[in-house]
Design a protein around this motif. Structure first.
Motif, PDB file in Angstrom:
ATOM      1  N   THR A 156      -4.544  -1.163  -9.919  1.00 45.22           N
ATOM      2  CA  THR A 156      -4.962  -2.531  -9.589  1.00 45.22           C
ATOM      3  C   THR A 156      -4.164  -3.076  -8.409  1.00 45.22           C
ATOM      4  OG1 THR A 156      -5.731  -3.018 -11.822  1.00 45.22           O
ATOM      5  CG2 THR A 156      -5.129  -4.902 -10.470  1.00 45.22           C
ATOM      6  N   ASN A 157      -2.865  -2.840  -8.401  1.00 46.86           N
ATOM      7  CA  ASN A 157      -2.054  -3.356  -7.301  1.00 46.86           C
ATOM      8  C   ASN A 157      -2.332  -2.637  -5.988  1.00 46.86           C
ATOM      9  OD1 ASN A 157      -0.661  -5.562  -8.451  1.00 46.86           O
ATOM     10  ND2 ASN A 157       0.608  -4.142  -9.602  1.00 46.86           N
ATOM     11  N   LEU A 158      -2.611  -1.341  -6.040  1.00 45.93           N
ATOM     12  CA  LEU A 158      -3.029  -0.654  -4.816  1.00 45.93           C
ATOM     13  C   LEU A 158      -4.354  -1.252  -4.342  1.00 45.93           C
ATOM     14  CD1 LEU A 158      -2.632   1.516  -2.664  1.00 45.93           C
ATOM     15  CD2 LEU A 158      -3.803   3.126  -4.205  1.00 45.93           C
ATOM     16  N   GLY A 159      -5.252  -1.518  -5.278  1.00 45.00           N
ATOM     17  CA  GLY A 159      -6.519  -2.160  -4.927  1.00 45.00           C
ATOM     18  C   GLY A 159      -6.315  -3.521  -4.296  1.00 45.00           C
ATOM     19  N   LYS A 160      -5.362  -4.297  -4.819  1.00 44.14           N
ATOM     20  CA  LYS A 160      -5.073  -5.612  -4.238  1.00 44.14           C
ATOM     21  C   LYS A 160      -4.538  -5.477  -2.816  1.00 44.14           C
ATOM     22  CE  LYS A 160      -4.256  -8.145  -8.525  1.00 44.14           C
ATOM     23  NZ  LYS A 160      -3.265  -8.898  -9.328  1.00 44.14           N
ATOM     24  N   ALA A 161      -3.725  -4.441  -2.572  1.00 46.84           N
ATOM     25  CA  ALA A 161      -3.232  -4.207  -1.208  1.00 46.84           C
ATOM     26  C   ALA A 161      -4.412  -3.930  -0.281  1.00 46.84           C
ATOM     27  CB  ALA A 161      -2.240  -3.047  -1.193  1.00 46.84           C
ATOM     28  N   TRP A 221       0.839  -1.204   0.000  1.00 47.30           N
ATOM     29  CA  TRP A 221       0.000   0.000   0.000  1.00 47.30           C
ATOM     30  C   TRP A 221       0.874   1.254   0.000  1.00 47.30           C
ATOM     31  CZ3 TRP A 221      -0.250   3.113   4.568  1.00 47.30           C
ATOM     32  CH2 TRP A 221      -1.092   4.224   4.444  1.00 47.30           C
ATOM     33  N   MET A 222       1.905   1.271   0.849  1.00 51.55           N
ATOM     34  CA  MET A 222       2.785   2.439   0.907  1.00 51.55           C
ATOM     35  C   MET A 222       3.501   2.649  -0.421  1.00 51.55           C
ATOM     36  SD  MET A 222       4.401   2.109   4.733  1.00 51.55           S
ATOM     37  CE  MET A 222       5.434   3.553   4.507  1.00 51.55           C
ATOM     38  N   ILE A 223       3.998   1.570  -1.002  1.00 54.06           N
ATOM     39  CA  ILE A 223       4.745   1.668  -2.261  1.00 54.06           C
ATOM     40  C   ILE A 223       3.845   2.154  -3.385  1.00 54.06           C
ATOM     41  CG2 ILE A 223       5.895   0.302  -4.060  1.00 54.06           C
ATOM     42  CD1 ILE A 223       7.050  -1.422  -1.709  1.00 54.06           C
ATOM     43  N   PHE A 224       2.670   1.521  -3.569  1.00 54.99           N
ATOM     44  CA  PHE A 224       1.816   1.912  -4.690  1.00 54.99           C
ATOM     45  C   PHE A 224       1.192   3.288  -4.479  1.00 54.99           C
ATOM     46  CE2 PHE A 224       2.055  -2.701  -5.442  1.00 54.99           C
ATOM     47  CZ  PHE A 224       2.617  -2.636  -6.709  1.00 54.99           C
ATOM     48  N   GLY A 246     -14.043  -0.947   0.238  1.00 57.53           N
ATOM     49  CA  GLY A 246     -14.464   0.274  -0.453  1.00 57.53           C
ATOM     50  C   GLY A 246     -13.312   0.943  -1.176  1.00 57.53           C
ATOM     51  N   GLU A 247     -12.168   1.036  -0.505  1.00 58.38           N
ATOM     52  CA  GLU A 247     -10.985   1.635  -1.138  1.00 58.38           C
ATOM     53  C   GLU A 247     -10.461   0.742  -2.258  1.00 58.38           C
ATOM     54  OE1 GLU A 247      -8.939   3.761   2.648  1.00 58.38           O
ATOM     55  OE2 GLU A 247      -9.828   1.759   2.884  1.00 58.38           O
ATOM     56  N   ALA A 248     -10.525  -0.566  -2.054  1.00 58.33           N
ATOM     57  CA  ALA A 248     -10.095  -1.499  -3.097  1.00 58.33           C
ATOM     58  C   ALA A 248     -10.969  -1.329  -4.339  1.00 58.33           C
ATOM     59  CB  ALA A 248     -10.177  -2.934  -2.590  1.00 58.33           C
ATOM     60  N   GLU A 249     -12.278  -1.272  -4.133  1.00 59.27           N
ATOM     61  CA  GLU A 249     -13.201  -1.124  -5.264  1.00 59.27           C
ATOM     62  C   GLU A 249     -12.921   0.160  -6.037  1.00 59.27           C
ATOM     63  OE1 GLU A 249     -17.948  -0.531  -6.211  1.00 59.27           O
ATOM     64  OE2 GLU A 249     -17.357  -1.220  -4.211  1.00 59.27           O
ATOM     65  N   GLU A 250     -12.694   1.244  -5.311  1.00 60.50           N
ATOM     66  CA  GLU A 250     -12.402   2.522  -5.968  1.00 60.50           C
ATOM     67  C   GLU A 250     -11.149   2.414  -6.847  1.00 60.50           C
ATOM     68  OE1 GLU A 250     -11.007   7.017  -4.748  1.00 60.50           O
ATOM     69  OE2 GLU A 250     -12.215   5.890  -3.315  1.00 60.50           O
ATOM     70  N   CYS A 251     -10.115   1.751  -6.333  1.00 56.47           N
ATOM     71  CA  CYS A 251      -8.889   1.569  -7.115  1.00 56.47           C
ATOM     72  C   CYS A 251      -9.135   0.717  -8.358  1.00 56.47           C
ATOM     73  CB  CYS A 251      -7.808   0.912  -6.249  1.00 56.47           C
ATOM     74  SG  CYS A 251      -7.176   1.968  -4.943  1.00 56.47           S
ATOM     75  N   HIS A 252      -9.887  -0.378  -8.204  1.00 55.70           N
ATOM     76  CA  HIS A 252     -10.157  -1.240  -9.365  1.00 55.70           C
ATOM     77  C   HIS A 252     -10.968  -0.493 -10.419  1.00 55.70           C
ATOM     78  CE1 HIS A 252      -8.270  -4.361  -7.163  1.00 55.70           C
ATOM     79  NE2 HIS A 252      -9.284  -4.632  -6.363  1.00 55.70           N
ATOM     80  N   ARG A 253     -11.895   0.339  -9.984  1.00 53.81           N
ATOM     81  CA  ARG A 253     -12.685   1.124 -10.948  1.00 53.81           C
ATOM     82  C   ARG A 253     -11.817   2.166 -11.652  1.00 53.81           C
ATOM     83  NH1 ARG A 253     -17.871  -0.326 -10.970  1.00 53.81           N
ATOM     84  NH2 ARG A 253     -18.786  -1.260  -9.103  1.00 53.81           N
TER      85      ARG A 253
END
Length: 196
Positions: free
Chosen positions: A86-91, A66-69, A99-106
């Motif tokens: 996508t990788n931030l979303g996976k983190a 999360w910190m890196i991405f 909710g934060e993951a979904e936002e990143c994937h979108r």
């Protein structure tokens, strides 16, 4: 007998594809050592940090990923690459911050709307949130575009089981056995596979 790893005194940008190959092959220790050497001399390389973030995801260190991405996305043109979102979303997925993951994937899909990895990640995230109908819609769309998307098929299986569509659900869920590293079948000694 363990193999001795020799880390070069310096690495160059043209070493990064070989480091990526080590990550793809699952040799995270060797790749990490080489990346540490590389980043010592070029600590602002977005490409090298991207590879380090991948290692953190693979080694189940989502907070470090999360910190890196997050850093990559806030620098240069990092926010223009779907892979970073996508990788931030996976983190976020690994940390159960759906909710934060979904936002990143979108956001990833705004950059590349037909991307198999991003679509599968979004569908899987929706399954995790028990937003079953939305998940099925996304995952069926993914499989229409990418019929060989095994992880999408498995996630579709979970969604269908959530909806109590047992036959289709189990068929899709079981499609991943032996085909993906994340889907190994665990059978206890002498215990037959459950057939319903």
């Amino acid at each position: 007998m363990s193999r001795r790893v020799v880390v070069p005194v310096e690495t160059r940008a043209d070493d990064l594809p070989a480091i990526k190959g080590l990550i793809d092959d699952g040799d995270y220790a060797e790749a990490g050592k080489l990346l540490h050497t590389f980043l010592r001399d070029d600590h602002e390389s977005l490409e090298a940090w991207f590879l380090m973030g991948r290692i953190m995801l693979e080694l189940d260190n989502p907070a470090q990923a999360w910190m890196i991405f997050s850093w990559i996305l806030s620098n240069g043109d990092g926010d223009k690459r779907w892979q970073n979102w996508t990788n931030l979303g996976k983190a976020f997925d690994h940390m159960h911050r759906w909710g934060e993951a979904e936002e990143c994937h979108r956001r990833s899909l705004k950059i590349d709307p037909k991307n198999r990895i991003a679509l599968t990640a979004l569908g899987t995230c929706l399954v995790q949130q028990y937003r079953t109908d939305e998940a099925i819609k996304v995952l069926e769309h993914t499989l229409k575009l990418h019929p060989d998307a095994g992880m999408a098929r498995c996630s579709l299986g979970y969604a269908l089981i959530q909806r109590r569509e047992w036959g289709r659900g189990w068929d899709n869920y079981q499609a991943g056995y032996g085909r993906m590293s994340a889907r190994i079948e665990r059978l206890y000694t002498g215990e037959p596979r459950w057939t319903g």
